[in-house]
Structures are given as structure tokens and as C-alpha cells.
Motif scaffolding. Structure first.
Motif, PDB file in Angstrom:
ATOM      1  N   GLY A 328       9.851 -34.190   0.023  1.00 18.56           N
ATOM      2  CA  GLY A 328       9.660 -34.919  -1.224  1.00 18.56           C
ATOM      3  C   GLY A 328       8.696 -36.059  -0.972  1.00 18.56           C
ATOM      4  N   GLY A 330       7.480 -38.122  -3.248  1.00 14.54           N
ATOM      5  CA  GLY A 330       7.459 -39.016  -4.414  1.00 14.54           C
ATOM      6  C   GLY A 330       7.444 -40.467  -3.954  1.00 14.54           C
ATOM      7  N   ILE A 350       6.340 -33.087   3.084  1.00 13.29           N
ATOM      8  CA  ILE A 350       6.411 -31.835   2.311  1.00 13.29           C
ATOM      9  C   ILE A 350       6.701 -32.114   0.840  1.00 13.29           C
ATOM     10  CG2 ILE A 350       7.769 -29.720   2.014  1.00 13.29           C
ATOM     11  CD1 ILE A 350       7.009 -29.244   4.713  1.00 13.29           C
ATOM     12  N   ASP A 351       5.992 -31.410  -0.031  1.00 10.07           N
ATOM     13  CA  ASP A 351       6.357 -31.425  -1.455  1.00 10.07           C
ATOM     14  C   ASP A 351       6.148 -30.015  -2.001  1.00 10.07           C
ATOM     15  OD1 ASP A 351       6.627 -32.200  -4.336  1.00 10.07           O
ATOM     16  OD2 ASP A 351       6.656 -34.216  -3.478  1.00 10.07           O
ATOM     17  N   TYR A 395       7.312 -25.184   4.887  1.00  5.21           N
ATOM     18  CA  TYR A 395       8.434 -25.667   5.679  1.00  5.21           C
ATOM     19  C   TYR A 395       8.288 -25.332   7.159  1.00  5.21           C
ATOM     20  CZ  TYR A 395      11.126 -27.402   1.741  1.00  5.21           C
ATOM     21  OH  TYR A 395      11.546 -28.148   0.670  1.00  5.21           O
ATOM     22  N   VAL A 414      18.976 -28.941  -5.808  1.00  2.55           N
ATOM     23  CA  VAL A 414      17.656 -29.035  -5.162  1.00  2.55           C
ATOM     24  C   VAL A 414      17.832 -29.505  -3.721  1.00  2.55           C
ATOM     25  CG1 VAL A 414      15.369 -30.119  -5.261  1.00  2.55           C
ATOM     26  CG2 VAL A 414      16.583 -29.601  -7.385  1.00  2.55           C
ATOM     27  N   VAL A 418      16.708 -27.485  -0.165  1.00  3.77           N
ATOM     28  CA  VAL A 418      15.759 -27.974   0.855  1.00  3.77           C
ATOM     29  C   VAL A 418      16.464 -28.178   2.207  1.00  3.77           C
ATOM     30  CG1 VAL A 418      14.213 -29.024  -0.867  1.00  3.77           C
ATOM     31  CG2 VAL A 418      15.917 -30.459   0.285  1.00  3.77           C
ATOM     32  N   SER A 461      13.716 -49.581  -2.478  1.00  5.29           N
ATOM     33  CA  SER A 461      12.346 -49.505  -3.000  1.00  5.29           C
ATOM     34  C   SER A 461      11.795 -50.916  -3.263  1.00  5.29           C
ATOM     35  CB  SER A 461      12.392 -48.684  -4.295  1.00  5.29           C
ATOM     36  OG  SER A 461      11.156 -48.720  -4.923  1.00  5.29           O
TER      37      SER A 461
HETATM   38  P1  NAD Z   1      10.466 -39.016  -7.127  1.00  3.86           P
HETATM   39  O1  NAD Z   1      10.754 -38.231  -8.349  1.00  3.86           O
HETATM   40  O2  NAD Z   1       9.415 -40.054  -7.158  1.00  3.86           O
HETATM   41  O3  NAD Z   1      10.119 -38.026  -5.937  1.00  3.86           O
HETATM   42  C1  NAD Z   1      10.763 -36.820  -5.681  1.00  3.86           C
HETATM   43  C2  NAD Z   1       9.730 -35.882  -5.068  1.00  3.86           C
HETATM   44  O4  NAD Z   1      10.393 -34.729  -4.588  1.00  3.86           O
HETATM   45  C3  NAD Z   1       8.687 -35.391  -6.085  1.00  3.86           C
HETATM   46  O5  NAD Z   1       7.411 -35.609  -5.565  1.00  3.86           O
HETATM   47  C4  NAD Z   1       8.991 -33.910  -6.206  1.00  3.86           C
HETATM   48  O6  NAD Z   1       7.835 -33.135  -6.449  1.00  3.86           O
HETATM   49  C5  NAD Z   1       9.580 -33.602  -4.855  1.00  3.86           C
HETATM   50  N1  NAD Z   1      10.400 -32.407  -4.852  1.00  3.86           N
HETATM   51  C6  NAD Z   1      11.298 -31.995  -5.777  1.00  3.86           C
HETATM   52  N2  NAD Z   1      11.853 -30.830  -5.399  1.00  3.86           N
HETATM   53  C7  NAD Z   1      11.282 -30.490  -4.222  1.00  3.86           C
HETATM   54  C8  NAD Z   1      11.439 -29.379  -3.340  1.00  3.86           C
HETATM   55  N3  NAD Z   1      12.297 -28.387  -3.623  1.00  3.86           N
HETATM   56  N4  NAD Z   1      10.712 -29.362  -2.214  1.00  3.86           N
HETATM   57  C9  NAD Z   1       9.845 -30.352  -1.931  1.00  3.86           C
HETATM   58  N5  NAD Z   1       9.660 -31.409  -2.737  1.00  3.86           N
HETATM   59  C10 NAD Z   1      10.372 -31.481  -3.875  1.00  3.86           C
HETATM   60  O7  NAD Z   1      11.868 -39.637  -6.693  1.00  3.86           O
HETATM   61  P2  NAD Z   1      12.146 -40.896  -5.721  1.00  3.86           P
HETATM   62  O8  NAD Z   1      12.306 -42.103  -6.557  1.00  3.86           O
HETATM   63  O9  NAD Z   1      11.189 -40.874  -4.625  1.00  3.86           O
HETATM   64  O10 NAD Z   1      13.600 -40.524  -5.188  1.00  3.86           O
HETATM   65  C11 NAD Z   1      13.813 -39.536  -4.218  1.00  3.86           C
HETATM   66  C12 NAD Z   1      15.216 -39.652  -3.670  1.00  3.86           C
HETATM   67  O11 NAD Z   1      15.422 -40.951  -3.156  1.00  3.86           O
HETATM   68  C13 NAD Z   1      16.324 -39.447  -4.675  1.00  3.86           C
HETATM   69  O12 NAD Z   1      17.401 -38.810  -4.041  1.00  3.86           O
HETATM   70  C14 NAD Z   1      16.704 -40.863  -5.075  1.00  3.86           C
HETATM   71  O13 NAD Z   1      18.035 -40.969  -5.541  1.00  3.86           O
HETATM   72  C15 NAD Z   1      16.548 -41.559  -3.784  1.00  3.86           C
HETATM   73  N6  NAD Z   1      16.324 -43.017  -3.857  1.00  3.86           N
HETATM   74  C16 NAD Z   1      15.518 -43.541  -4.803  1.00  3.86           C
HETATM   75  C17 NAD Z   1      15.305 -44.917  -4.868  1.00  3.86           C
HETATM   76  C18 NAD Z   1      14.396 -45.526  -5.898  1.00  3.86           C
HETATM   77  O14 NAD Z   1      14.409 -46.750  -6.059  1.00  3.86           O
HETATM   78  N7  NAD Z   1      13.592 -44.737  -6.584  1.00  3.86           N
HETATM   79  C19 NAD Z   1      15.927 -45.741  -3.912  1.00  3.86           C
HETATM   80  C20 NAD Z   1      16.721 -45.166  -2.941  1.00  3.86           C
HETATM   81  C21 NAD Z   1      16.910 -43.813  -2.925  1.00  3.86           C
END
Ligand code: NAD
Length: 727
Positions: A328, A330, A350-351, A395, A414, A418, A461
Motif C-alpha cells: 500500500g 498511500g 507495492i500497490d 509481490y 483486503v 495481502v 500521520s
Molecule cells: P490510503 O488510502 O492513503 O492508502 C492505501 C493504499 O493501499 C492505496 O494506495 C491503495 O491503492 C493501496 N491498496 C489497496 N489495496 C491494495 C492491495 N490489495 N494491494 C496493494 N495495495 C493496495 O490509506 P492510508 O491513510 O495510507 O492508510 C493505510 C492504513 O494505515 C490503514 O490501515 C489505516 O487505518 C492505517 N493508518 C492510517 C493513518 C492515517 O492517519 N491515515 C494513521 C495510522 C494508520
């Protein structure tokens, strides 16, 4: 074992070398100060010595006073602290006057300092007492007085000397903000005198040619005037009035050190130098005897360092990470990739699409470009760091990863998919971590074929800025997984806490009630301005309403719905939902939509409160007492921390306090929720909680643990301190 040694060379220069045995960095202890004192006496009395150079046998000069010593000094009471500080003053003043005739200021021996690297706290206060400071051309060196960051201020003459040297205005960023500079900037600011290739040689040369007038500090010379004017000088008056207002505006009176520092500067500016030192010592003693400085030193220095060094690391061979797979790319994945690559770790990012993976990598490019434009990094470093990140959709590229951190969508299905795909490729002994913020680790581990190697590594974050990482043990997580997570966190230079698996783990569990309490008050008709100001006046960096705007209101709605589904009729936060659901329905999702509890301008800058708040939830005619609001906001967080301890989610209160300050900004002056409750004392805390529970509901009921402690007159640090396990 000696911290200081002295050697005389053929030219009559005595070189005093500071080299504390067994430590990578020099810190000053009281014994060390006594050794230095004896050597200075010896060199001043020795007719063969023409001058003295004080330097370090290590790559750096010194990190400051041993804060463990400062913490221990307190145990002797105020008089002992004052006497100890005055001993240091006498030593540094002896160096400054260097044996000269008190009247004529003649006959002294030149004393210079040679700093090979970092010089912090007393590591700069000592050089400031010498006659010239030479620093090496070492851009990595940090020079400054960071005492204010742990709730004290420079109390070995640094305050008085710097203000006399630079004026109150010039000294302000170094004293009040603890600003650190590299040698070039320190020279430009006037903190040090020269930056040279070989400071020891330059200091020796200077000592041998220094004249008597070179040795007289401006404040010891006739006709000295403080730069920028003394307090009753018209210009000085403006500075002091402004500084006082600025400090109060920034600290809202909750940090005693800033106020005491200003008092020491103001009062010291009106009297002769030696009296000013005495005033500085008095205010320093005052601050050191304040419970806030004890709590801050304990959490922000002693305990933070203990956790970083692995206080709670299970026995296991070195688990340093060589290659990490991040699933992921993101917001979180991209940040984790950046901090890992910066730490020298190979990263496979990986995404689902190559484009998304590349976009994740470009986040690092952006951060590095910004650092280059601020001269904090270089093109070469950028190339090197970026070369470590391989963006991919395949992967199979995870082969050879000894750690995987999953940061895909917050969806169990999901995440399960993964996990399986990664485990099919990674080595048998690799550790798999999830960055989930809300899903139980034990549940997610069910997708794993090796649940003992499955763990939560929860980042905050933005990942590159936030200092805390929460490590969560699932029911089956084994000790090697914990050691791996801790070693990884150490590599990326963050502070870890290790907690057990429970809803929202630790940090989010405590911050949600804070936000909710603020929102409840809006619904009750409490003035939003009063709510936010009350929060800041307890030392919270953001009021609850600003905080929920930052983290987003739809996230709040999502969490509320999930919690309600899990808790059913026991769900206690209907009053909160009534407010946030209404905002969300109107598309007011927080800063990201430029509309939330606050209004924002086009550029996303916060304006005033949304006018709709006043129509939807009119302010009541009678507003509550400030203290009551403060208690609600502080107890909402602190009682939750106690419950986390009581339930065994937290195993170590040091983690509870350090995690609270670094994770969500819990009033740092208090040292954290347990430090704060100890300041109140368990009986008073239980009594206030009881009163709040009666008036506002059972969420404030004092946990059994707190009531027990109140009955026995126990404190948290007395009962659970220094690594004593909660049991
Ligand atoms: P995000 O939506 O920005 O990123 C998620 C990424 O995962 C996306 O780029 C998506 O394309 C990718 N993805 C989805 N399914 C996939 C797959 N099967 N294989 C590969 N990639 C895949 O979300 P985020 O804010 O980065 O959050 C990610 C995780 O971190 C979540 O579990 C969230 O709860 C956790 N988290 C988020 C925060 C925050 O402040 N945003 C803080 C701590 C933890």
C-alpha cells in the motif's frame, strides 16, 4: 576514572581534555565539575602555563549536564540545588576571570575552547565562560541551549552570559525556543567566535598571542551597555514588554520554565554580573523544584531514552531490518517507505497499480527536494535514498524481505488477502506487521500462517514528522516479532511503545474521548472559543474542535458507526454523533473540505468558527467555570489511560506518559497523564473524577485502580515507576 585530563605542551599551553570514560558523548556530572575545577586551579597556579585550551577527546564536545544528576539534585531540596548551581557558577566565573586582578583586570591567563562537534547545554555554557570559542567545520554539529525543551532553562550562566552577549532580543530564540545551530550559523549569530578546520590548533595559536584586553568580557569592562538596551532603557523596555507578551501568548502560562527564564533575564539585566548569576541560580532552583520540570525530565528525557534503548525489548538476537516490503503506497505507506529508506533500509513499495506505487515513491522525492531547498539535504543524498525504494505491483519482489509492513485500505478482507500473498513469497522467518489503526491485531493475524510472527506497527500521520510508533502485540504475537518491531523503530529513529491488543490500542483510545468531550460541550451550549482556549490553557497543542477538523470529521463518523456496531446498546456517544453527523451531512468534513467546526479560506487557512455552530447549538447564557472544562478535557484522556493500564493494554506507565506526549501532544508540561495524576495526587484525582461523574455521567467514574491508590495514598510512579510491571 577521570572525565577531564590535562597535558602541558612545550609552548606552555595546558590542554584540558574532556573525555568521559565509557560514554559516546560527554555529559557533566558533579564529580566531573570538581575535576575540572582542580585542573583549572592547577593550571592557573602553574607559572609555566601561559594559557589553557579546553577541548574534548570525543567527536563531539558535550551533550550537556547529566539530566539524571539534575533529577537527583532535587532530592536534596532547594538549598542543595541552589548550592550545587552556585558551585558551577563559581567554577565558570573562575575560568572567565582566569586569575586576573579583580580591579585592573590584568594578569589573567587566556582560556579558549575548541569544539570538535556538538556542544549543547552546559557543553556550550562552559565555552561561553572561556575567552574564545573555536568550532570545527562540522555541519553535523549542533550548538545551542536546548534546556527549555525539557522544562528547565540554562542555569549555569548560559542565560546571563548570552543575554549580556547578544542582548535580550538576540538571545531569545536560543533561550526561549532552544534553537540549535550548526557551527556556521552559530558563528553568524555570535554564539561562537570562529569556525576552523582544526579548532584545537586555532585555539592554541590564539592562546599564545592573546593580549590582556582579549580576556576581559564586555560585561566586565567599564561602561558596558547591554545590546538592545536594559529594561528601563526605552528600546529595552519595548523588548521586555514584547517578550513577556510573546512568551505568555505562546505558553499561556503553563510552562513555568519560560516565565522563570524571563524573570531571570529581566531582573538580572538590572544588576551587576555576579548578582545576575545569583538571580539566575535562584530562578533555576525555583524551576527545578517545580513538579513540572521533574515530570518533563522524567518523560521527555530519561524514560524516552530508556524506551528507545529497548527497556521493554524481549531477549532476542539483533533483529535490524535490511529489506522491508511495504504494502500500500498511500499516505501511510509512502511515509513509511521514506523513513525506512532514510535509515538505509532497502524498500519494496507495492500497490495495486504501478502508477500508485510510483506516486508513493514520489512522496519521498518531494520531501527530499524540500530538504534540499532548505539546505538540509543534498542531491547525492536524494539519489542514494531514492535508489533504495523499488516501486512495484509484483509481490515476487518481496523476496528476501525480513519485514513487511502492510498499509492497505482499512478493510479486513483486503488486509487478509495481502497478508496471504506476501507470506507466500517472504522468507519463513520474516515478520509481518500491520499498520491498522482500528482493527484488532489478533483478528487480522487469523489470515497469517505464522501468527507468532504477526504484529501491529502503528505509525502516526504524517509519518516523517511524528515521533511515536505504537507496537501492538496480538494474542499470539511472539517475542521475536516484538524485538523486530523495536529494532526497526530504533533504525528509523522514532520512539516506541509496546501495548497489548484492544480497541484503538492506546493513543487513539485516549485521544478520542478528548475530542468527544469537546464536541459534547458544543452540544451542551458551551462556547466553542471557551472550549478551545481551555484546552490550550492546559497545554494541549490543539483544541478538540481544531483537532477533529484536522483528522477529519468523516473519519470520526466512520469510527462512531463502527464502535456503535460493536458495542450495541452500551454505546455511550450519541450526544457526540448528533453534532458530527450533522456537520458531515452538510459536507463539513474538516480542513480537507475547507469546512468543519471552523471556516477556512481558499488556501486552507483557518478562520473563525463556522457561524452555523451558533445557530445549531446556541451558546448557553451561563457558561461553566474554566477549571471545570479543563478537568473534563484532561480527565477524559487521563482516566482512559488509567483504564488502559488497569486492563493490561499498557504494561508500563513510562510508555503511557511518553506515548501520550509524543503521540497526541498530551500537555507536555505535565509529563503525561500518569505524571499529571501524580501531581494532583490520587485522592484528589479520584474526588474530581467522582464529582465529574455525578454531573456528566459514568464515563468519568474513577477506575478501581485509581480508587485503590487513593485509599492507600499511592502514586503511579511510586507503584509502577521505572519499569515496574503493572500487575
Ligand atoms: P490510503 O488510502 O492513503 O492508502 C492505501 C493504499 O493501499 C492505496 O494506495 C491503495 O491503492 C493501496 N491498496 C489497496 N489495496 C491494495 C492491495 N490489495 N494491494 C496493494 N495495495 C493496495 O490509506 P492510508 O491513510 O495510507 O492508510 C493505510 C492504513 O494505515 C490503514 O490501515 C489505516 O487505518 C492505517 N493508518 C492510517 C493513518 C492515517 O492517519 N491515515 C494513521 C495510522 C494508520
Amino acid at each position: 576514572m577521570t572525565d577531564f585530563t590535562m597535558q602541558k605542551d612545550a609552548d606552555g599551553v595546558a590542554i584540558i581534555t574532556w573525555d568521559v570514560p565509557g560514554k559516546s558523548m560527554n555529559v557533566l556530572s558533579l564529580d566531573g565539575a570538581a575535576e575540572l575545577n582542580a585542573l583549572i586551579d592547577h593550571a592557573l597556579a602553574d607559572e609555566a602555563v601561559k594559557g589553557i585550551v579546553i577541548t574534548s577527546g570525543k567527536a563531539d564536545f558535550a551533550a550537556g549536564m547529566d539530566l539524571n544528576v539534575i533529577a537527583a539534585m532535587k532530592d536534596g531540596g532547594a538549598q542543595a540545588v541552589f548550592d550545587g548551581v552556585m558551585t558551577l557558577h563559581r567554577l565558570l566565573r573562575k575560568i572567565e576571570l582566569a586569575g586576573m586582578d579583580p580591579k585592573t583586570k590584568k594578569g589573567g591567563k587566556p582560556i579558549a575552547s575548541a569544539l570538535p562537534g556538538t556542544a549543547l547545554g552546559i557543553g556550550l555554557e562552559l565555552p561561553l565562560a572561556t575567552h574564545r570559542i573555536f568550532a570545527a567545520e562540522n555541519p553535523k554539529a549542533k550548538i545551542g541551549l536546548p534546556e527549555i525543551m525539557v522544562g528547565i532553562f540554562p542555569g549555569a550562566g548560559g542565560t546571563t552570559r548570552l543575554v549580556r552577549k547578544l542582548g535580550a532580543m538576540g538571545a531569545a530564540p536560543f533561550l526561549l525556543e532552544g534553537k540549535l545551530s550548526d557551527p556556521a550559523k552559530a558563528k553568524a549569530a555570535g554564539l561562537i567566535d570562529a569556525v576552523v578546520a582544526d579548532p584545537l590548533q586555532a585555539a592554541r595559536d590564539w592562546v599564545l598571542q592573546a593580549s590582556e584586553t582579549d580576556l576581559v568580557k564586555p560585561w566586565d569592562a567599564k561602561g558596558y551597555k547591554m545590546p538592545g538596551g536594559e529594561p528601563y532603557h526605552p528600546a529595552g523596555f519595548m523588548t521586555f514588554v514584547g517578550a513577556s507578551a510573546m512568551v505568555h501568548g505562546k505558553t499561556l502560562g503553563v510552562y513555568p520554565a519560560a516565565k522563570a527564564l524571563l524573570s531571570a533575564v529581566y531582573e538580572g539585566a538590572m544588576v551587576p554580573f555576579d548578582t545576575a548569576l545569583k538571580i539566575e541560580a535562584r530562578w533555576f532552583t525555583n524551576v527545578l523544584m517545580n513538579p513540572s520540570s521533574t515530570a518533563m525530565i522524567r518523560s521527555l528525557f530519561i524514560n524516552k531514552e530508556a524506551l528507545e534503548k529497548g527497556a521493554n525489548r524481549p531477549e532476542a538476537p539483533d533483529q535490524s531490518v535490511r529489506k522491508v516490503g511495504i504494502l500500500g503506497a498511500g499516505m501511510m505507506g509512502a511515509g513509511i517507505a521514506y523513513v525506512s529508506a532514510m535509515a538505509g533500509i532497502e524498500v519494496v513499495l507495492i500497490d495495486s497499480t504501478q502508477e500508485a506505487a510510483e506516486r508513493g515513491k514520489s512522496y519521498s522525492t518531494g520531501l527530499l527536494d524540500k530538504a534540499i531547498s532548505r539546505r538540509k539535504s543534498t542531491e547525492e543524498k536524494k539519489v542514494e535514498v531514492l535508489a533504495r525504494i523499488t516501486p512495484s505491483t509484483d509481490y515476487a519482489d518481496l523476496q528476501g524481505c525480513d519485514l513487511v509492513v502492510e498499509a492497505v485500505f482499512e478493510d479486513p478482507a483486503v488486509k487478509a488477502e495481502v497478508t496471504k500473498r506476501a507470506e507466500a513469497v517472504i522468507p519463513q522467518d520474516a515478520i509481518f506487521a500491520t499498520n491498522t489503526s482500528t482493527l484488532p491485531i489478533t483478528e487480522l493475524a487469523k489470515a497469517s500462517a505464522r501468527p507468532d510472527q504477526f504484529i501491529g506497527i502503528h505509525f502516526f500521520s504524517p509519518v516523517d514528522k511524528m515521533l511515536l510508533v505504537e507496537i501492538i502485540k496480538g494474542r499470539e504475537t511472539g517475542p521475536r516479532a516484538v524485538a523486530k518491531a523495536l529494532d526497526f523503530v530504533r533504525q528509523i529513529r522514532k520512539t516506541p511503545i509496546v501495548v497489548n491488543d484492544a480497541r484503538f490500542f492506546y493513543a487513539n483510545r485516549c485521544i478520542i474521548p478528548y475530542i468527544n468531550e469537546g464536541i459534547r460541550m458544543v452540544a451542551e451550549g458551551v462556547s466553542p472559543t471557551l472550549i478551545e482556549n481551555a484546552a490550550k490553557m492546559t497545554g494541549m497543542p490543539l483544541g478538540p474542535l481544531q483537532l477533529v477538523d484536522e483528522t477529519s470529521i468523516d473519519l470520526g463518523v466512520k469510527i462512531a458507526k463502527a464502535t456503535k456496531a460493536a458495542m450495541g446498546d452500551a454505546y455511550p456517544d450519541g450526544a457526540v454523533d448528533a453534532v458530527i453527523f450533522k456537520l458531515a451531512d452538510q459536507g463539513r468534513l474538516g480542513r480537507k473540505t475547507k469546512a468543519g467546526f471552523y471556516d477556512y479560506d481558499e488556501a486552507g487557512k483557518r478562520q473563525g468558527f463556522w457561524s452555523g455552530l451558533a445557530t445549531e447549538w446556541p451558546e448557553a447564557d451561563t457558561q461553566p467555570e474554566l477549571t471545570e472544562i479543563q478537568h473534563r478535557l484532561m480527565f477524559a484522556q487521563s482516566l482512559e489511560a488509567v483504564r488502559a493500564l488497569e486492563e493490561g493494554v499498557l504494561e508500563d506507565i513510562r510508555e503511557g506518559d511518553v506515548g501520550a506526549i509524543l503521540g497526541w501532544g498530551f500537555a507536555p508540561w505535565s509529563g503525561g497523564p500518569f505524571g499529571w495524576l501524580d501531581m494532583l495526587g490520587a485522592p484528589r484525582a479520584a474526588e474530581i473524577a467522582g464529582r465529574l461523574a455525578e454531573k456528566f455521567g459514568p464515563r468519568f467514574a474513577a477506575p478501581q485502580l485509581l480508587r485503590d491508590m487513593a485509599a492507600k495514598g499511592e502514586s503511579f510512579y511510586g507503584r509502577f515507576g521505572a519499569g515496574k510491571q503493572a500487575a
